[in-house]
Write a protein that holds these residues in place. Structure first.
Motif, PDB file in Angstrom:
ATOM      1  N   HIS A 165       0.784  -1.378   0.198  1.00 57.43           N
ATOM      2  CA  HIS A 165      -0.100  -0.066   0.164  1.00 57.43           C
ATOM      3  C   HIS A 165       0.892   1.170  -0.087  1.00 57.43           C
ATOM      4  O   HIS A 165       0.414   2.316   0.071  1.00 57.43           O
ATOM      5  N   ALA A 166       2.118   1.212  -0.287  1.00 58.49           N
ATOM      6  CA  ALA A 166       3.136   2.415  -0.014  1.00 58.49           C
ATOM      7  C   ALA A 166       2.682   3.610  -1.003  1.00 58.49           C
ATOM      8  O   ALA A 166       2.727   4.469  -0.561  1.00 58.49           O
ATOM      9  N   LEU A 167       2.279   3.167  -2.148  1.00 61.69           N
ATOM     10  CA  LEU A 167       1.979   4.214  -3.063  1.00 61.69           C
ATOM     11  C   LEU A 167       0.803   4.947  -2.906  1.00 61.69           C
ATOM     12  O   LEU A 167       0.343   5.729  -3.579  1.00 61.69           O
ATOM     13  N   VAL A 168      -0.052   4.358  -2.026  1.00 59.39           N
ATOM     14  CA  VAL A 168      -1.248   5.308  -1.753  1.00 59.39           C
ATOM     15  C   VAL A 168      -1.035   6.507  -1.161  1.00 59.39           C
ATOM     16  O   VAL A 168      -1.629   7.542  -1.513  1.00 59.39           O
ATOM     17  N   MET A 169       0.406   6.906  -0.580  1.00 63.52           N
ATOM     18  CA  MET A 169       0.675   8.136  -0.289  1.00 63.52           C
ATOM     19  C   MET A 169       0.659   9.030  -1.442  1.00 63.52           C
ATOM     20  O   MET A 169       0.262  10.269  -1.662  1.00 63.52           O
ATOM     21  N   GLU A 170       1.321   8.704  -2.571  1.00 66.81           N
ATOM     22  CA  GLU A 170       1.468   9.586  -3.662  1.00 66.81           C
ATOM     23  C   GLU A 170       0.583   9.614  -4.539  1.00 66.81           C
ATOM     24  O   GLU A 170       0.340  10.546  -5.392  1.00 66.81           O
ATOM     25  N   ASP A 171      -0.495   8.427  -4.570  1.00 63.32           N
ATOM     26  CA  ASP A 171      -1.697   8.373  -5.525  1.00 63.32           C
ATOM     27  C   ASP A 171      -2.755   9.319  -4.761  1.00 63.32           C
ATOM     28  O   ASP A 171      -3.706   9.735  -5.546  1.00 63.32           O
ATOM     29  N   GLN A 172      -2.902   9.266  -3.571  1.00 63.81           N
ATOM     30  CA  GLN A 172      -4.205  10.057  -2.926  1.00 63.81           C
ATOM     31  C   GLN A 172      -3.916  11.033  -2.164  1.00 63.81           C
ATOM     32  O   GLN A 172      -4.287  12.215  -2.110  1.00 63.81           O
ATOM     33  N   VAL A 173      -2.763  10.877  -1.112  1.00 62.69           N
ATOM     34  CA  VAL A 173      -2.600  11.898   0.043  1.00 62.69           C
ATOM     35  C   VAL A 173      -1.729  13.133  -0.663  1.00 62.69           C
ATOM     36  O   VAL A 173      -2.255  14.241  -0.442  1.00 62.69           O
ATOM     37  N   ARG A 174      -0.845  12.845  -1.375  1.00 65.51           N
ATOM     38  CA  ARG A 174      -0.080  14.257  -1.851  1.00 65.51           C
ATOM     39  C   ARG A 174      -0.900  15.056  -2.673  1.00 65.51           C
ATOM     40  O   ARG A 174      -0.877  16.164  -2.717  1.00 65.51           O
ATOM     41  N   PRO A 175      -1.684  14.369  -3.611  1.00 65.03           N
ATOM     42  CA  PRO A 175      -2.606  15.141  -4.672  1.00 65.03           C
ATOM     43  C   PRO A 175      -3.533  15.882  -3.742  1.00 65.03           C
ATOM     44  O   PRO A 175      -3.715  17.177  -4.049  1.00 65.03           O
ATOM     45  N   MET A 176      -4.021  15.435  -2.596  1.00 69.99           N
ATOM     46  CA  MET A 176      -4.874  16.206  -2.083  1.00 69.99           C
ATOM     47  C   MET A 176      -4.297  17.414  -1.412  1.00 69.99           C
ATOM     48  O   MET A 176      -4.997  18.502  -1.319  1.00 69.99           O
ATOM     49  N   PHE A 177      -3.085  17.180  -0.691  1.00 70.83           N
ATOM     50  CA  PHE A 177      -2.255  18.482   0.061  1.00 70.83           C
ATOM     51  C   PHE A 177      -1.908  19.685  -1.370  1.00 70.83           C
ATOM     52  O   PHE A 177      -1.824  20.574  -1.398  1.00 70.83           O
TER      53      PHE A 177
END
Length: 239
Positions: free
Chosen positions: A129-141
């Motif tokens: 699940h490591a890419l959830v960060m770049e796929d979801q969280v970073r775009p939100m910020f």
């Protein structure tokens, strides 16, 4: 503190972990300790405040449904608004960021974290699940226009005993500390703030909170007040 020394930097931790103990909170605490240690070595004082979203879950849900924020929720948002840097942590839930985490940031004014140095962290049950960060969280910020550090931190169970996690924390904390020490967020907003849209009576540092904060000299405000536009703008010779 000497009379002319700068005000302490304010670091806010937002943790969406709900278990006790919370691996998400443990991770954000490790990052905060490293960042404050780096700043302390540079002679810079730091105050740290933690926003635990678990105890605010009901308040967040009510605010989403009714639009009314509780006093506790308002206080949490004020801590975030006043911060010079943010460490945001969420667990992975169903292959995505925590709904509690997303809901809290959905409640913020869109201008609240503009140019605010922010370090993203996430915990999960598997490294897949490591890419959830770049796929979801970073775009939100990115949408919120926060100034995220180049390095984010993801920790699966096997990472806690790995020296690599410590090295990644050190790298990310160094990036956050450098951004906070430079006060780059203040520089950006001081020089470009008028180019952003702000919610009236919002909690952003330079949001208009009353009549005294509104610039009635702009062309739009003169038009709204029936004062008309300057001749050059009426003729279309000035945009």
């Amino acid at each position: 503190m000497p009379p002319h020394s700068p005000a302490p930097l304010a670091l806010a931790i937002v943790s969406a972990g709900t278990s006790d103990p919370s691996s998400t909170r443990l991770l954000t605490d490790r990052v905060a300790q490293k960042a404050t240690s780096i700043l302390d070595d540079q002679g810079m004082a730091v105050t740290t405040q933690v926003i635990e979203l678990g105890p605010l879950a009901v308040d967040i849900a009510k605010a989403i449904v009714s639009g009314l924020r509780s006093h506790r929720l308002e206080q949490a948002i004020e801590v975030l608004a006043a911060a010079d840097g943010v460490i945001a942590g969420t667990p992975v839930h169903t292959a995505g960021m925590s709904g509690l985490f997303k809901s809290f940031f959905d409640l913020l004014d869109n201008d609240l974290v503009i140019a605010k140095p922010t370090l993203l962290s996430m915990t999960g049950g598997t490294s897949r699940h490591a890419l959830v960060m770049e796929d979801q969280v970073r775009p939100m910020f990115a949408y919120l226009r926060a100034l995220t550090t180049p390095t984010s931190i993801f920790a699966a169970p096997e990472d806690w005993s790995s020296p690599e996690l410590g090295r990644r924390i050190s790298r990310a904390a160094t990036e956050l500390a450098a951004l906070m020490a430079s006060r780059v967020g203040n520089t950006i907003t001081d020089q470009a703030w008028s180019g952003y849209q702000h919610r009236f009576d919002g909690k952003a540092a330079r949001a208009e909170r009353g009549a005294d904060h509104v610039d009635f000299g702009t062309a739009l405000m003169r038009l709204a007040a029936s004062g008309g536009l300057p001749p050059a703008q009426r003729d279309g010779t000035q945009t």
